[in-house]
Scaffold this motif. Sequence first.
Motif, PDB file in Angstrom:
ATOM      1  N   MET A 116      24.367  35.754  37.905  1.00  0.00           N
ATOM      2  CA  MET A 116      24.538  36.820  36.914  1.00  0.00           C
ATOM      3  C   MET A 116      25.954  36.874  36.345  1.00  0.00           C
ATOM      4  SD  MET A 116      22.269  39.913  38.548  1.00  0.00           S
ATOM      5  CE  MET A 116      20.555  39.623  38.991  1.00  0.00           C
ATOM      6  N   ALA A 117      26.834  36.025  36.855  1.00  0.00           N
ATOM      7  CA  ALA A 117      28.194  35.942  36.289  1.00  0.00           C
ATOM      8  C   ALA A 117      28.554  34.478  36.127  1.00  0.00           C
ATOM      9  CB  ALA A 117      29.200  36.647  37.196  1.00  0.00           C
ATOM     10  N   ASP A 118      28.467  33.961  34.907  1.00  0.00           N
ATOM     11  CA  ASP A 118      28.911  32.584  34.703  1.00  0.00           C
ATOM     12  C   ASP A 118      30.318  32.592  34.095  1.00  0.00           C
ATOM     13  OD1 ASP A 118      28.869  32.546  31.817  1.00  0.00           O
ATOM     14  OD2 ASP A 118      26.724  32.145  31.851  1.00  0.00           O
ATOM     15  N   ILE A 119      30.935  31.444  34.090  1.00  0.00           N
ATOM     16  CA  ILE A 119      32.345  31.389  33.706  1.00  0.00           C
ATOM     17  C   ILE A 119      32.565  31.694  32.227  1.00  0.00           C
ATOM     18  CG2 ILE A 119      32.349  28.888  33.318  1.00  0.00           C
ATOM     19  CD1 ILE A 119      35.174  31.105  34.813  1.00  0.00           C
ATOM     20  N   ILE A 149      33.668  30.982  39.317  1.00  0.00           N
ATOM     21  CA  ILE A 149      34.105  32.379  39.287  1.00  0.00           C
ATOM     22  C   ILE A 149      35.224  32.606  40.306  1.00  0.00           C
ATOM     23  CG2 ILE A 149      33.423  34.777  39.686  1.00  0.00           C
ATOM     24  CD1 ILE A 149      32.409  33.569  37.052  1.00  0.00           C
ATOM     25  N   LYS A 150      35.102  32.022  41.471  1.00  0.00           N
ATOM     26  CA  LYS A 150      36.179  32.125  42.457  1.00  0.00           C
ATOM     27  C   LYS A 150      37.475  31.535  41.895  1.00  0.00           C
ATOM     28  CE  LYS A 150      33.318  31.960  46.683  1.00  0.00           C
ATOM     29  NZ  LYS A 150      31.963  31.722  46.139  1.00  0.00           N
ATOM     30  N   LEU A 183      33.481  41.479  40.533  1.00  0.00           N
ATOM     31  CA  LEU A 183      32.367  40.586  40.224  1.00  0.00           C
ATOM     32  C   LEU A 183      31.641  40.199  41.520  1.00  0.00           C
ATOM     33  CD1 LEU A 183      34.997  38.872  38.353  1.00  0.00           C
ATOM     34  CD2 LEU A 183      32.833  38.582  37.203  1.00  0.00           C
ATOM     35  N   PRO A 184      30.381  39.722  41.452  1.00  0.00           N
ATOM     36  CA  PRO A 184      29.418  39.997  40.388  1.00  0.00           C
ATOM     37  C   PRO A 184      28.486  41.147  40.746  1.00  0.00           C
ATOM     38  CG  PRO A 184      28.604  38.194  41.730  1.00  0.00           C
ATOM     39  CD  PRO A 184      29.871  38.717  42.390  1.00  0.00           C
ATOM     40  N   ASP A 185      28.673  41.754  41.955  1.00  0.00           N
ATOM     41  CA  ASP A 185      27.734  42.769  42.432  1.00  0.00           C
ATOM     42  C   ASP A 185      28.254  44.174  42.186  1.00  0.00           C
ATOM     43  OD1 ASP A 185      25.697  44.147  43.692  1.00  0.00           O
ATOM     44  OD2 ASP A 185      26.536  43.890  45.686  1.00  0.00           O
ATOM     45  N   ALA A 359      39.999  28.177  43.348  1.00  0.00           N
ATOM     46  CA  ALA A 359      39.061  28.952  44.165  1.00  0.00           C
ATOM     47  C   ALA A 359      39.604  29.166  45.570  1.00  0.00           C
ATOM     48  CB  ALA A 359      37.708  28.248  44.213  1.00  0.00           C
ATOM     49  N   VAL A 360      40.212  28.150  46.130  1.00  0.00           N
ATOM     50  CA  VAL A 360      40.791  28.274  47.472  1.00  0.00           C
ATOM     51  C   VAL A 360      41.957  29.266  47.471  1.00  0.00           C
ATOM     52  CG1 VAL A 360      42.047  27.019  49.274  1.00  0.00           C
ATOM     53  CG2 VAL A 360      39.977  26.036  48.283  1.00  0.00           C
ATOM     54  N   LEU A 361      42.662  29.358  46.347  1.00  0.00           N
ATOM     55  CA  LEU A 361      43.702  30.392  46.220  1.00  0.00           C
ATOM     56  C   LEU A 361      43.115  31.781  46.440  1.00  0.00           C
ATOM     57  CD1 LEU A 361      45.987  29.601  43.125  1.00  0.00           C
ATOM     58  CD2 LEU A 361      46.709  29.940  45.491  1.00  0.00           C
ATOM     59  N   ALA A 362      41.964  32.029  45.814  1.00  0.00           N
ATOM     60  CA  ALA A 362      41.301  33.330  45.943  1.00  0.00           C
ATOM     61  C   ALA A 362      40.852  33.575  47.375  1.00  0.00           C
ATOM     62  CB  ALA A 362      40.112  33.413  44.989  1.00  0.00           C
ATOM     63  N   LEU A 363      40.320  32.549  48.011  1.00  0.00           N
ATOM     64  CA  LEU A 363      39.898  32.669  49.410  1.00  0.00           C
ATOM     65  C   LEU A 363      41.094  32.898  50.325  1.00  0.00           C
ATOM     66  CD1 LEU A 363      37.284  29.779  49.352  1.00  0.00           C
ATOM     67  CD2 LEU A 363      36.741  32.174  49.860  1.00  0.00           C
TER      68      LEU A 363
END
Length: 370
Positions: A116-119, A149-150, A183-185, A359-363
């Motif tokens: 439900m959330a694409d880039i 998204i991440k 995002l996305p929930d 993405a790993v930055l976000a994690l």
Amino acid sequence: MELLDILEHEKKEMMPESYKNLTTAEMERRVKEIKEKFGSKLYIPGHHYQKDEVVQFSDVTGDSLQLAQAAALNKEAEYIVFCGVHFMAETADMLTSENQKVILPDMRAGCSMADMADIDQTDRAWEKLQIVFGDTILPLTYVNSTAAIKAFVGKNGGATVTSSNAKKMLEWAFTQKQRILFLPDQHLGRNTAYDLGVPLDKMAIWNPITNELEYDGNNVEEIVVILWKGHCSVHENFTVKNIEHIRKTEPDMNIIVHPECSREVVGLSDYAGSTKYIIDMIEAAEPGTKWAIGTEMNLVNRLIQNHSDKKIVSLNPFMCPCLTMNRIDLPHLLWSLEGLEKEEISNQIIVPEHITKDAVLALDRMLANV
């Protein structure tokens, strides 16, 4: 372009029809044989929502991030056959080493919430929100989201969250910026922000279809939480009427739900928390206690089987298991393993390096703050 990059890196094949004609006993025997043959070179993580026919062969069970982290810690495994859904296998690929191969037994095993959330939608939303609010927004994404998204969140200073640490991560985010894009929930975002004391009238919904902000009230400047209009197709099916029925027919029954349920359902329940929270609560509960659980049906059935000393039911008696998660079944697991035995790898998940980096930055930001 990120989605195209990912698709180009993934070799997709469909399972031959012949696997559907095998008996359960034949398939179980072959899976055991192959597991024994590969030994520590093979690692099978299985999500809590998987069918019992798959979970029985899992080397570890858990939620999505827990499984990806477990795979990353297992340096011996050359092949990681991930029994979950696509975004989970992506996270495992991003966290494991280059010589490890992550395989998803069925590429159709996706997540409707993540989809439900694409880039492209997110880029458009970000551009418009920057015009309205300026540089006052920090993006957060539930780990139930795509690698792209991440990466977007990581690139823009944000972090991932889990249902277990969402409260702590929102508190951190508010120390960074005045506003949060979640995002996305929408339900996890709303429930968490509400628990932190953010009034509902200071939350807005971003509609990616209309590319517009939806909110009550006249003053847009008062909005502090922007919720992406996404949801879990399973958890949204638990309703206020389900709760009213339990309260009327079983007044001494505890109601426990996942925070992906709506605010109304969470507000009327006795307890709300992550999958691990639900499992831990049931395990610690006194014998003879009664529980109505609002989460995925495979897990609820497993809790019923494992805790016969308690009365456990699904909050919604007509609930079905997660359909996309259940695409991973015993035939697909066997097909994946027999492919490895023949040195034929199907459905390998490979996230491009430039996406992995952000993405790993976000994690990592999440892990540094919990």
